[in-house]
Design a protein around this motif. Structure first.
Motif, PDB file in Angstrom:
ATOM      1  N   PHE A   1       0.840  -1.194   0.000  1.00 47.07           N
ATOM      2  CA  PHE A   1       0.000   0.000   0.000  1.00 47.07           C
ATOM      3  C   PHE A   1       0.880   1.251   0.000  1.00 47.07           C
ATOM      4  O   PHE A   1       1.887   1.311   0.710  1.00 47.07           O
ATOM      5  CB  PHE A   1      -0.902   0.032   1.234  1.00 47.07           C
ATOM      6  CG  PHE A   1      -2.128  -0.833   1.128  1.00 47.07           C
ATOM      7  CD1 PHE A   1      -3.069  -0.614   0.132  1.00 47.07           C
ATOM      8  CD2 PHE A   1      -2.347  -1.856   2.040  1.00 47.07           C
ATOM      9  CE1 PHE A   1      -4.210  -1.400   0.037  1.00 47.07           C
ATOM     10  CE2 PHE A   1      -3.484  -2.642   1.961  1.00 47.07           C
ATOM     11  CZ  PHE A   1      -4.415  -2.414   0.959  1.00 47.07           C
ATOM     12  N   VAL A   2       0.500   2.247  -0.787  1.00 44.81           N
ATOM     13  CA  VAL A   2       1.156   3.554  -0.760  1.00 44.81           C
ATOM     14  C   VAL A   2       0.093   4.636  -0.741  1.00 44.81           C
ATOM     15  O   VAL A   2      -1.048   4.415  -1.160  1.00 44.81           O
ATOM     16  CB  VAL A   2       2.096   3.770  -1.979  1.00 44.81           C
ATOM     17  CG1 VAL A   2       3.241   2.795  -1.971  1.00 44.81           C
ATOM     18  CG2 VAL A   2       1.318   3.705  -3.291  1.00 44.81           C
ATOM     19  N   ILE A   3       0.483   5.778  -0.223  1.00 47.76           N
ATOM     20  CA  ILE A   3      -0.390   6.959  -0.293  1.00 47.76           C
ATOM     21  C   ILE A   3      -0.272   7.519  -1.709  1.00 47.76           C
ATOM     22  O   ILE A   3       0.780   8.013  -2.095  1.00 47.76           O
ATOM     23  CB  ILE A   3       0.014   8.003   0.756  1.00 47.76           C
ATOM     24  CG1 ILE A   3      -0.119   7.417   2.163  1.00 47.76           C
ATOM     25  CG2 ILE A   3      -0.850   9.258   0.614  1.00 47.76           C
ATOM     26  CD1 ILE A   3       0.452   8.314   3.256  1.00 47.76           C
ATOM     27  N   LYS A   4      -1.344   7.421  -2.474  1.00 48.62           N
ATOM     28  CA  LYS A   4      -1.326   7.869  -3.870  1.00 48.62           C
ATOM     29  C   LYS A   4      -1.550   9.374  -3.979  1.00 48.62           C
ATOM     30  O   LYS A   4      -0.933  10.040  -4.821  1.00 48.62           O
ATOM     31  CB  LYS A   4      -2.396   7.130  -4.671  1.00 48.62           C
ATOM     32  CG  LYS A   4      -2.467   7.543  -6.135  1.00 48.62           C
ATOM     33  CD  LYS A   4      -3.548   6.770  -6.881  1.00 48.62           C
ATOM     34  CE  LYS A   4      -3.600   7.175  -8.350  1.00 48.62           C
ATOM     35  NZ  LYS A   4      -4.647   6.411  -9.086  1.00 48.62           N
ATOM     36  N   GLU A   5      -2.424   9.909  -3.146  1.00 44.20           N
ATOM     37  CA  GLU A   5      -2.773  11.331  -3.259  1.00 44.20           C
ATOM     38  C   GLU A   5      -3.230  11.856  -1.913  1.00 44.20           C
ATOM     39  O   GLU A   5      -3.884  11.139  -1.148  1.00 44.20           O
ATOM     40  CB  GLU A   5      -3.882  11.527  -4.300  1.00 44.20           C
ATOM     41  CG  GLU A   5      -4.323  12.969  -4.489  1.00 44.20           C
ATOM     42  CD  GLU A   5      -5.400  13.147  -5.560  1.00 44.20           C
ATOM     43  OE1 GLU A   5      -5.869  14.292  -5.740  1.00 44.20           O
ATOM     44  OE2 GLU A   5      -5.782  12.130  -6.204  1.00 44.20           O
ATOM     45  N   ILE A   6      -2.860  13.091  -1.628  1.00 42.39           N
ATOM     46  CA  ILE A   6      -3.403  13.803  -0.462  1.00 42.39           C
ATOM     47  C   ILE A   6      -3.935  15.146  -0.944  1.00 42.39           C
ATOM     48  O   ILE A   6      -3.173  15.994  -1.417  1.00 42.39           O
ATOM     49  CB  ILE A   6      -2.345  14.032   0.637  1.00 42.39           C
ATOM     50  CG1 ILE A   6      -1.626  12.737   0.997  1.00 42.39           C
ATOM     51  CG2 ILE A   6      -3.005  14.616   1.883  1.00 42.39           C
ATOM     52  CD1 ILE A   6      -0.530  12.920   2.040  1.00 42.39           C
ATOM     53  N   PHE A   7      -5.239  15.325  -0.832  1.00 44.49           N
ATOM     54  CA  PHE A   7      -5.860  16.611  -1.130  1.00 44.49           C
ATOM     55  C   PHE A   7      -6.182  17.261   0.214  1.00 44.49           C
ATOM     56  O   PHE A   7      -7.167  16.932   0.853  1.00 44.49           O
ATOM     57  CB  PHE A   7      -7.122  16.426  -1.967  1.00 44.49           C
ATOM     58  CG  PHE A   7      -7.868  17.715  -2.238  1.00 44.49           C
ATOM     59  CD1 PHE A   7      -7.210  18.844  -2.689  1.00 44.49           C
ATOM     60  CD2 PHE A   7      -9.240  17.795  -2.040  1.00 44.49           C
ATOM     61  CE1 PHE A   7      -7.882  20.028  -2.943  1.00 44.49           C
ATOM     62  CE2 PHE A   7      -9.925  18.969  -2.295  1.00 44.49           C
ATOM     63  CZ  PHE A   7      -9.247  20.084  -2.744  1.00 44.49           C
ATOM     64  N   PHE A   8      -5.280  18.138   0.650  1.00 47.03           N
ATOM     65  CA  PHE A   8      -5.366  18.690   2.009  1.00 47.03           C
ATOM     66  C   PHE A   8      -5.702  20.165   2.044  1.00 47.03           C
ATOM     67  O   PHE A   8      -5.926  20.730   3.119  1.00 47.03           O
ATOM     68  CB  PHE A   8      -4.039  18.462   2.748  1.00 47.03           C
ATOM     69  CG  PHE A   8      -2.834  19.082   2.072  1.00 47.03           C
ATOM     70  CD1 PHE A   8      -2.445  20.378   2.367  1.00 47.03           C
ATOM     71  CD2 PHE A   8      -2.100  18.368   1.145  1.00 47.03           C
ATOM     72  CE1 PHE A   8      -1.336  20.955   1.748  1.00 47.03           C
ATOM     73  CE2 PHE A   8      -0.990  18.921   0.526  1.00 47.03           C
ATOM     74  CZ  PHE A   8      -0.609  20.219   0.814  1.00 47.03           C
ATOM     75  N   THR A   9      -5.727  20.836   0.888  1.00 49.53           N
ATOM     76  CA  THR A   9      -5.881  22.292   0.881  1.00 49.53           C
ATOM     77  C   THR A   9      -7.326  22.751   0.971  1.00 49.53           C
ATOM     78  O   THR A   9      -7.600  23.878   1.381  1.00 49.53           O
ATOM     79  CB  THR A   9      -5.269  22.882  -0.392  1.00 49.53           C
ATOM     80  OG1 THR A   9      -5.962  22.346  -1.538  1.00 49.53           O
ATOM     81  CG2 THR A   9      -3.791  22.547  -0.502  1.00 49.53           C
ATOM     82  N   GLY A  10      -8.281  21.897   0.573  1.00 46.51           N
ATOM     83  CA  GLY A  10      -9.659  22.343   0.467  1.00 46.51           C
ATOM     84  C   GLY A  10      -9.827  23.238  -0.751  1.00 46.51           C
ATOM     85  O   GLY A  10      -8.913  23.397  -1.563  1.00 46.51           O
ATOM     86  N   THR A  11     -11.001  23.821  -0.880  1.00 43.42           N
ATOM     87  CA  THR A  11     -11.298  24.661  -2.036  1.00 43.42           C
ATOM     88  C   THR A  11     -11.791  26.028  -1.600  1.00 43.42           C
ATOM     89  O   THR A  11     -12.332  26.189  -0.513  1.00 43.42           O
ATOM     90  CB  THR A  11     -12.361  24.004  -2.937  1.00 43.42           C
ATOM     91  OG1 THR A  11     -13.472  23.602  -2.129  1.00 43.42           O
ATOM     92  CG2 THR A  11     -11.797  22.792  -3.646  1.00 43.42           C
TER      93      THR A  11
END
Length: 399
Positions: free
Chosen positions: A135-145
């Motif tokens: 398992f790997v972390i593919k994406e982190i969307f942490f900023t919000g919109t």
């Protein structure tokens, strides 16, 4: 006329002084330091010998990189311009294990070495390195919109976890932990446990008894802050109703989707820092949750900005339990890695400056290394987030 001559003479004199000052500054900027680097072999190994390797010196402010492989008996002396440097080593060692000669890839890392003056010394500790699929972390969307009203919107953040192997893996019991320390604020904490554990105060766990959530090779699952259609609230956002899991957040900001499984808050809840001051690891407990909480408490001490001794409580997540790690930061204010370099030797970002409004609606996404003949993507996983991730790109789930 005499007054004019006086003014003219003063102007010329001032110009000369300024030119001399500039020349002096330039001279200072080109001053060099003779740096002696000692390379320490990995501990608990016998008859270790470095067979090959390259050591790199990256000047943090300019980005200039100097490399060398001119070391003898684990020592190297090099002349570098004064500045602040990150040092990294990559190579191969030979050693004895159970009477057999073994070889292994090794790495080493030191960050924030300030060179000023004629001489300096540094030590780079090596650790064994292997690229293992899982398992790997593919994406982190942490900023919000950002909303159309010019306000921030935070409920649409998410993680994507990917099966980078060629076999079925089970998500049951995986934990995501957030760092206690900030990558943008380096402080001397004691005791220093970084080489043995990840310091965390926020931990969430995927439920399941062992084989309830199979993930096929090349497949992924999404952990959403709130697994709802955020487009109904913010046209700049995205639809997360297809997420497999969601975080159980504070009641004031939790928009629960009863059709999506909640993660278990081991010590939380997790909200994700929207500027990227924190780092994240993916791990599995090797004890029960109760034993972990009882046996892994960590009290650290440090000095505040005003010099007052302080102490705080957190938890130590053993590095041996960590499956993947990603250091996040801000491009212009990064100060240090908050993981052991054996977990991650780099960092990635969305914000260029600390209060960068352009960070909203941007994500960090792991690069594709190659594609197998049957179409399965193998993601890049060198344990260096600087190399492994695309920084500040459009979230993959945003149409």
């Amino acid at each position: 006329m005499n007054k004019l001559k006086t003014i003219g003479f003063s102007f010329v004199l001032m110009t000369v002084v300024l030119l001399q000052a500039c020349t002096k500054d330039n001279d200072l900027s080109t001053q060099k330091t003779d740096l002696k680097v000692t390379i320490e072999n990995p501990t608990d190994l016998e008859a270790v010998e470095i067979k090959s390797g390259t050591i790199s010196f990256t000047e943090i402010n300019s980005g200039n990189i100097t490399t060398s492989n001119d070391f003898t008996n684990n020592e190297l002396v090099i002349s570098l311009p004064e500045g602040s440097y990150d040092i990294s080593f990559e190579g191969e060692i030979e050693y004895q294990l159970d009477g057999q000669t073994q070889t292994s890839t090794v790495r080493g890392y030191q960050t924030g070495l300030v060179l000023s003056g004629p001489t300096a010394i540094a030590t780079v500790e090596l650790f064994l390195h292997s690229e293992t699929a899982g398992f790997v972390i593919k994406e982190i969307f942490f900023t919000g919109t950002g909303s159309f009203e010019g306000k921030t919107y935070h409920g649409d953040k998410y993680f994507i976890i990917y099966n980078n192997s060629d076999e079925v893996l089970y998500a049951d019991g995986l934990v995501i932990a957030e760092s206690t320390f900030n990558t943008t604020s380096k402080t001397q904490y004691t005791p220093d446990v970084m080489n043995e554990a990840f310091t965390t105060g926020t931990i969430v766990m995927i439920p399941g008894e062992g084989e309830e959530y199979p993930i096929q090779p090349g497949e992924s699952f999404t952990v959403a802050n709130n697994a709802i259609n955020h487009l109904e609230l913010n046209p700049n956002s995205l639809d997360l109703t297809s997420a497999e899991f969601e975080l159980e957040m504070l009641t004031t900001i939790n928009a629960d989707n009863p059709q999506v499984e909640d993660l278990i808050n081991i010590f939380g809840p997790m909200t994700m820092h929207d500027r990227g001051h924190k780092s994240y690891v993916l791990a599995r407990f090797e004890t029960s949750t109760e034993e972990f909480l009882a046996n892994n408490k960590y009290t650290y001490e440090y000095l505040s900005n005003s010099g007052i001794p302080m102490d705080r409580d957190a938890y130590k997540l053993p590095n041996d339990w960590v499956i993947d790690a990603v250091n996040l930061s801000v491009q212009t204010t990064f100060e240090w890695l908050v993981t052991s370099p054996s977990l991650d030797m780099g960092w990635t970002y969305c914000a260029v400056v600390n209060s960068d409004d352009d960070r909203y609606g941007k994500s960090v996404i792991r690069r594709v290394l190659t594609t197998t003949p049957d179409g399965r993507e193998i993601l890049k996983d060198t344990n260096n987030s600087t190399e492994d991730f695309e920084a500040g790109v459009k979230p993959s789930l945003m149409n």
